[in-house]
Design a protein around this motif. Structure first.
Motif, PDB file in Angstrom:
ATOM      1  N   GLY A 163      -4.519  10.727  -5.061  1.00 34.79           N
ATOM      2  CA  GLY A 163      -4.686  11.114  -3.665  1.00 34.79           C
ATOM      3  C   GLY A 163      -5.020  12.586  -3.553  1.00 34.79           C
ATOM      4  O   GLY A 163      -4.652  13.388  -4.421  1.00 34.79           O
ATOM      5  N   ALA A 164      -5.682  12.938  -2.481  1.00 32.09           N
ATOM      6  CA  ALA A 164      -6.141  14.309  -2.281  1.00 32.09           C
ATOM      7  C   ALA A 164      -4.977  15.289  -2.259  1.00 32.09           C
ATOM      8  O   ALA A 164      -4.042  15.144  -1.483  1.00 32.09           O
ATOM      9  N   GLY A 165      -5.027  16.265  -3.132  1.00 35.59           N
ATOM     10  CA  GLY A 165      -4.061  17.348  -3.124  1.00 35.59           C
ATOM     11  C   GLY A 165      -2.696  17.030  -3.700  1.00 35.59           C
ATOM     12  O   GLY A 165      -1.807  17.879  -3.640  1.00 35.59           O
ATOM     13  N   ASN A 166      -2.475  15.849  -4.263  1.00 29.30           N
ATOM     14  CA  ASN A 166      -1.180  15.535  -4.854  1.00 29.30           C
ATOM     15  C   ASN A 166      -1.011  16.299  -6.165  1.00 29.30           C
ATOM     16  O   ASN A 166      -1.973  16.524  -6.895  1.00 29.30           O
ATOM     17  N   ALA A 167       0.239  16.707  -6.447  1.00 27.21           N
ATOM     18  CA  ALA A 167       0.479  17.515  -7.640  1.00 27.21           C
ATOM     19  C   ALA A 167       1.897  17.314  -8.148  1.00 27.21           C
ATOM     20  O   ALA A 167       2.786  16.945  -7.393  1.00 27.21           O
ATOM     21  N   VAL A 168       2.081  17.566  -9.429  1.00 26.37           N
ATOM     22  CA  VAL A 168       3.403  17.681 -10.023  1.00 26.37           C
ATOM     23  C   VAL A 168       3.581  19.158 -10.341  1.00 26.37           C
ATOM     24  O   VAL A 168       2.926  19.691 -11.239  1.00 26.37           O
ATOM     25  N   THR A 169       4.412  19.819  -9.545  1.00 27.15           N
ATOM     26  CA  THR A 169       4.624  21.256  -9.722  1.00 27.15           C
ATOM     27  C   THR A 169       5.931  21.668  -9.069  1.00 27.15           C
ATOM     28  O   THR A 169       6.395  21.021  -8.133  1.00 27.15           O
ATOM     29  N   ASP A 170       6.516  22.730  -9.561  1.00 29.54           N
ATOM     30  CA  ASP A 170       7.760  23.260  -9.006  1.00 29.54           C
ATOM     31  C   ASP A 170       7.491  23.808  -7.600  1.00 29.54           C
ATOM     32  O   ASP A 170       6.662  24.706  -7.430  1.00 29.54           O
ATOM     33  N   PRO A 171       8.179  23.285  -6.566  1.00 30.31           N
ATOM     34  CA  PRO A 171       7.948  23.785  -5.216  1.00 30.31           C
ATOM     35  C   PRO A 171       8.543  25.167  -4.967  1.00 30.31           C
ATOM     36  O   PRO A 171       8.247  25.794  -3.952  1.00 30.31           O
ATOM     37  N   LEU A 172       9.339  25.661  -5.899  1.00 32.57           N
ATOM     38  CA  LEU A 172       9.983  26.976  -5.791  1.00 32.57           C
ATOM     39  C   LEU A 172      10.881  27.069  -4.554  1.00 32.57           C
ATOM     40  O   LEU A 172      10.704  27.910  -3.681  1.00 32.57           O
ATOM     41  N   TYR A 173      11.892  26.186  -4.525  1.00 39.29           N
ATOM     42  CA  TYR A 173      12.907  26.239  -3.474  1.00 39.29           C
ATOM     43  C   TYR A 173      13.741  27.507  -3.616  1.00 39.29           C
ATOM     44  O   TYR A 173      13.856  28.077  -4.702  1.00 39.29           O
ATOM     45  N   VAL A 174      14.384  27.912  -2.520  1.00 39.13           N
ATOM     46  CA  VAL A 174      15.308  29.045  -2.570  1.00 39.13           C
ATOM     47  C   VAL A 174      16.432  28.750  -3.560  1.00 39.13           C
ATOM     48  O   VAL A 174      16.786  29.584  -4.391  1.00 39.13           O
ATOM     49  N   MET A 182       0.849  -1.178   0.000  1.00 38.52           N
ATOM     50  CA  MET A 182       0.000   0.000   0.000  1.00 38.52           C
ATOM     51  C   MET A 182       0.892   1.238   0.000  1.00 38.52           C
ATOM     52  O   MET A 182       1.649   1.449   0.937  1.00 38.52           O
ATOM     53  N   VAL A 183       0.841   1.997  -1.057  1.00 38.50           N
ATOM     54  CA  VAL A 183       1.559   3.257  -1.152  1.00 38.50           C
ATOM     55  C   VAL A 183       0.493   4.332  -1.299  1.00 38.50           C
ATOM     56  O   VAL A 183      -0.224   4.354  -2.295  1.00 38.50           O
ATOM     57  N   THR A 184       0.375   5.177  -0.303  1.00 32.91           N
ATOM     58  CA  THR A 184      -0.613   6.247  -0.374  1.00 32.91           C
ATOM     59  C   THR A 184       0.063   7.580  -0.091  1.00 32.91           C
ATOM     60  O   THR A 184       1.047   7.650   0.639  1.00 32.91           O
ATOM     61  N   ALA A 185      -0.478   8.601  -0.670  1.00 34.08           N
ATOM     62  CA  ALA A 185       0.047   9.945  -0.477  1.00 34.08           C
ATOM     63  C   ALA A 185      -1.100  10.937  -0.563  1.00 34.08           C
ATOM     64  O   ALA A 185      -2.028  10.767  -1.350  1.00 34.08           O
ATOM     65  N   THR A 186      -1.033  11.969   0.272  1.00 31.20           N
ATOM     66  CA  THR A 186      -1.954  13.101   0.193  1.00 31.20           C
ATOM     67  C   THR A 186      -1.151  14.379   0.400  1.00 31.20           C
ATOM     68  O   THR A 186      -0.132  14.373   1.073  1.00 31.20           O
ATOM     69  N   GLN A 187      -1.600  15.452  -0.194  1.00 29.10           N
ATOM     70  CA  GLN A 187      -0.937  16.750  -0.101  1.00 29.10           C
ATOM     71  C   GLN A 187       0.578  16.597  -0.332  1.00 29.10           C
ATOM     72  O   GLN A 187       1.394  17.175   0.386  1.00 29.10           O
ATOM     73  N   THR A 188       0.944  15.823  -1.337  1.00 28.64           N
ATOM     74  CA  THR A 188       2.350  15.579  -1.651  1.00 28.64           C
ATOM     75  C   THR A 188       2.677  16.156  -3.026  1.00 28.64           C
ATOM     76  O   THR A 188       1.913  15.996  -3.972  1.00 28.64           O
ATOM     77  N   THR A 189       3.814  16.839  -3.102  1.00 32.69           N
ATOM     78  CA  THR A 189       4.265  17.462  -4.337  1.00 32.69           C
ATOM     79  C   THR A 189       5.401  16.641  -4.933  1.00 32.69           C
ATOM     80  O   THR A 189       6.336  16.264  -4.225  1.00 32.69           O
ATOM     81  N   PHE A 190       5.324  16.380  -6.218  1.00 30.29           N
ATOM     82  CA  PHE A 190       6.355  15.675  -6.967  1.00 30.29           C
ATOM     83  C   PHE A 190       6.947  16.650  -7.975  1.00 30.29           C
ATOM     84  O   PHE A 190       6.211  17.388  -8.629  1.00 30.29           O
ATOM     85  N   TRP A 191       8.302  16.644  -8.106  1.00 31.77           N
ATOM     86  CA  TRP A 191       8.924  17.571  -9.040  1.00 31.77           C
ATOM     87  C   TRP A 191      10.236  17.018  -9.561  1.00 31.77           C
ATOM     88  O   TRP A 191      11.113  16.645  -8.796  1.00 31.77           O
ATOM     89  N   ARG A 192      10.361  16.990 -10.881  1.00 35.62           N
ATOM     90  CA  ARG A 192      11.570  16.591 -11.586  1.00 35.62           C
ATOM     91  C   ARG A 192      12.114  15.225 -11.170  1.00 35.62           C
ATOM     92  O   ARG A 192      13.315  15.041 -11.016  1.00 35.62           O
TER      93      ARG A 192
END
Length: 115
Positions: free
Chosen positions: A60-71, A26-36
Motif C-alpha cells: 500500500g502507498a506509503g506503508n513502512a516498517v520503521t521506528d515511529p520515535l515515540y516520546v 479485504m485488509v488495506t492500509a495506506t500511510q501506515t507505520t508498523f513497528w516491533r
C-alpha cells in the motif's frame, strides 16, 4: 481500511479470522507505520496468504516498517525527527487529534493519534 495509523508492539498487528467468511476479507492500509510487531498480518483458517512477518509492511502507498520515535513507551506522542510527522494523508483525517489540537500542524498530517 487503515490510513495514517501506527501499529506497534503487538503480537499480531492485524489478525484476520477467515473461518466464518463467505468471501476473501479485504485488509488495506495506506500511510501506515508498523513497528516491533511479532507479525504485521496473520490470516487464520483461510486460503488468503500470505501472512506478513514483523519486518514486512502491508502492500500500500506509503506503508513502512520503521521506528515511529515515540516520546516513551507510555507517551505515544512523536518526537522531533519522527518519520511519521507530516507523512500522513489528508484523506479521511480528523481535524483534531486526541489532545484536541488542530490538525494539521505543519505542512502535512502526522500518522498516529497525536499531531
Amino acid at each position: 481500511m487503515l490510513r495514517n495509523a501506527i501499529l506497534s508492539n503487538n503480537p499480531r498487528a492485524i489478525y484476520v479470522d477467515e473461518s466464518d467468511s463467505s468471501g476473501p476479507p479485504m485488509v488495506t492500509a495506506t500511510q501506515t507505520t508498523f513497528w516491533r510487531n511479532g507479525a504485521n498480518l496473520v490470516h487464520e483458517f483461510g486460503a488468503n496468504p500470505p501472512s506478513l512477518d514483523g519486518a514486512t509492511p502491508l502492500p500500500g502507498a506509503g506503508n513502512a516498517v520503521t521506528d515511529p520515535l515515540y516520546v516513551s513507551a507510555t507517551d505515544l506522542h512523536l518526537t522531533a525527527g519522527s518519520p511519521c510527522i507530516d507523512s500522513g494523508s489528508a484523506t479521511g483525517a480528523p481535524d483534531h487529534d486526541l489532545d484536541q489540537g488542530a490538525r494539521p500542524r505543519g505542512p502535512g498530517f502526522d500518522r498516529g493519534a497525536f499531531e
